[in-house]
Write an enzyme that holds these catalytic residues in place. Sequence first.
Site, mmCIF file in Angstrom:
data_model
loop_
_atom_site.group_PDB
_atom_site.id
_atom_site.type_symbol
_atom_site.label_atom_id
_atom_site.label_comp_id
_atom_site.label_asym_id
_atom_site.label_seq_id
_atom_site.Cartn_x
_atom_site.Cartn_y
_atom_site.Cartn_z
ATOM 1 N N HIS A 199 125.048 -5.465 -23.038
ATOM 2 C CA HIS A 199 124.276 -6.686 -23.308
ATOM 3 C C HIS A 199 123.324 -6.483 -24.491
ATOM 4 C CE1 HIS A 199 125.296 -9.268 -19.812
ATOM 5 N NE2 HIS A 199 125.662 -8.100 -19.305
ATOM 6 N N GLN A 205 135.863 -8.654 -22.095
ATOM 7 C CA GLN A 205 137.065 -8.429 -21.299
ATOM 8 C C GLN A 205 138.113 -9.514 -21.557
ATOM 9 O OE1 GLN A 205 135.442 -8.241 -17.332
ATOM 10 N NE2 GLN A 205 134.043 -6.600 -17.903
ATOM 11 N N GLU A 263 121.521 -8.661 -25.939
ATOM 12 C CA GLU A 263 120.281 -9.451 -25.804
ATOM 13 C C GLU A 263 119.229 -8.702 -25.003
ATOM 14 O OE1 GLU A 263 122.234 -10.007 -21.968
ATOM 15 O OE2 GLU A 263 122.962 -9.936 -24.031
ATOM 16 N N SER A 297 125.957 -12.977 -13.585
ATOM 17 C CA SER A 297 126.958 -11.929 -13.426
ATOM 18 C C SER A 297 126.868 -11.246 -12.065
ATOM 19 C CB SER A 297 126.825 -10.883 -14.536
ATOM 20 O OG SER A 297 127.145 -11.429 -15.793
ATOM 21 N N GLY A 353 131.566 -4.732 -13.316
ATOM 22 C CA GLY A 353 132.351 -3.946 -12.391
ATOM 23 C C GLY A 353 133.795 -3.785 -12.822
ATOM 24 N N PHE A 354 134.163 -4.430 -13.951
ATOM 25 C CA PHE A 354 135.514 -4.335 -14.495
ATOM 26 C C PHE A 354 135.421 -3.851 -15.942
ATOM 27 C CE2 PHE A 354 135.750 -7.220 -10.992
ATOM 28 C CZ PHE A 354 136.998 -7.014 -10.426
ATOM 29 N N CYS A 402 130.261 -8.696 -22.606
ATOM 30 C CA CYS A 402 130.533 -8.395 -21.199
ATOM 31 C C CYS A 402 131.843 -9.033 -20.743
ATOM 32 C CB CYS A 402 129.342 -8.829 -20.342
ATOM 33 S SG CYS A 402 129.346 -8.082 -18.701
ATOM 34 N N LEU A 403 131.812 -10.059 -19.876
ATOM 35 C CA LEU A 403 133.062 -10.710 -19.488
ATOM 36 C C LEU A 403 133.765 -11.287 -20.705
ATOM 37 C CD1 LEU A 403 135.018 -11.635 -17.267
ATOM 38 C CD2 LEU A 403 133.625 -13.701 -17.013
ATOM 39 N N GLY A 433 132.717 -11.656 -11.616
ATOM 40 C CA GLY A 433 134.062 -11.635 -11.065
ATOM 41 C C GLY A 433 135.082 -10.865 -11.878
ATOM 42 N N GLY A 474 129.556 -12.966 -17.535
ATOM 43 C CA GLY A 474 129.888 -13.731 -16.342
ATOM 44 C C GLY A 474 130.347 -12.829 -15.217
#
Length: 351
Positions: free
Chosen positions: A326, A249, A328, A49, A289-290, A245-246, A220, A218
């Site tokens: 997260h 999203q 984990e 990430s 960051g998103f 996380c990603l 971006g 992940g």
Amino acid sequence: MSTRAAGYLLLEDGTLFPGRSVAAEGAAFGEVVFTTGMTGYQETVTDPSYAGQLVCFTAPMVGNYGVADCRLESETPHARAVLMRRLGGEDWALWLAERGIVALDEIDTRGLTLRLREEGAMRGMAVADERTLVPAEALEQVRAQPRMEGSALVANVSTPAPYVASDEGQVRVAVVDYGLKRSILRRLAAAGAAVTVYPHVCDPDDLASHDGVLLSNGPGDPAPLVEETRVVRETLGRVPMLGICLGHQLMGLATDHETTKLPFGHRGANHPVLDKRSGRVLVTSQNHGFAVVPTEGTEETHVSLYDGTVEGFSFPELRAQSVQFHPEAGPGPHDAWPILERWVKELASAG
């Protein structure tokens, strides 16, 4: 080690932070971000990430308890540079140098963090030797580089082909790899799951043939991930799903939510999150960051106590749930550990 060169970090707004090179030679470009974790420096640098980023550690000393292969979250580092106040051990510096990672210590990390909090994450360049690249030339290069907004990075960190991560368990789980951390696989296996890992774009029918699907973390911007979102949308409702996380999203995008860039993101192992259903506050590990834009709906299950951003979803009709943090906890507090174990048990009970 030989005498270390004087280096610097240069931000896109022209702010320069002098430092000392302690690892690889050269220069590294990326988005400059900070993490507030007191430990876990090796896990941080190898977390996919952090692809495309220069990581500032706010802890005053980094590297003081050495390095070990058991702490790797992936085979190779993904952070492009490491920024520290003080180097805590030569083993850490050597480990970074052997892997080609630029690292600077004697950086004013407090001043840098305050700058990023006030102005937001910025593009920047870490230069290991100030004699090789003058700041004026570095600034020109920095401003010519793409921003993190609009950057689709998962193809660079995902597995190119499916593989079996663990073949024994009560349930069969498919993990979609957008930048998967090894600790997620370890927690799933420990909970009793047989795990197959799939690339970031795969066949929804293959995913639906399992007892459950986990969407990984992940790097971006999630917005450009059109094909990845399509796969999630076409899999939702066919099999129980958990996003992290990603993955959270992308589940948001697949259910007609929007995402947005945070000013400086959430990175560290001390982020308080409210579970709206139980009223309990979880101290969590985060790196993003998103975020998903809040809505007036009732599907939001968790919120950040720092800024109120969405930290979790539940879609009972789709048998889907997600968390921005997260569970984990690699590294981090174990408050959210039960989420993965509980999900695997639910899959076993449904079977």
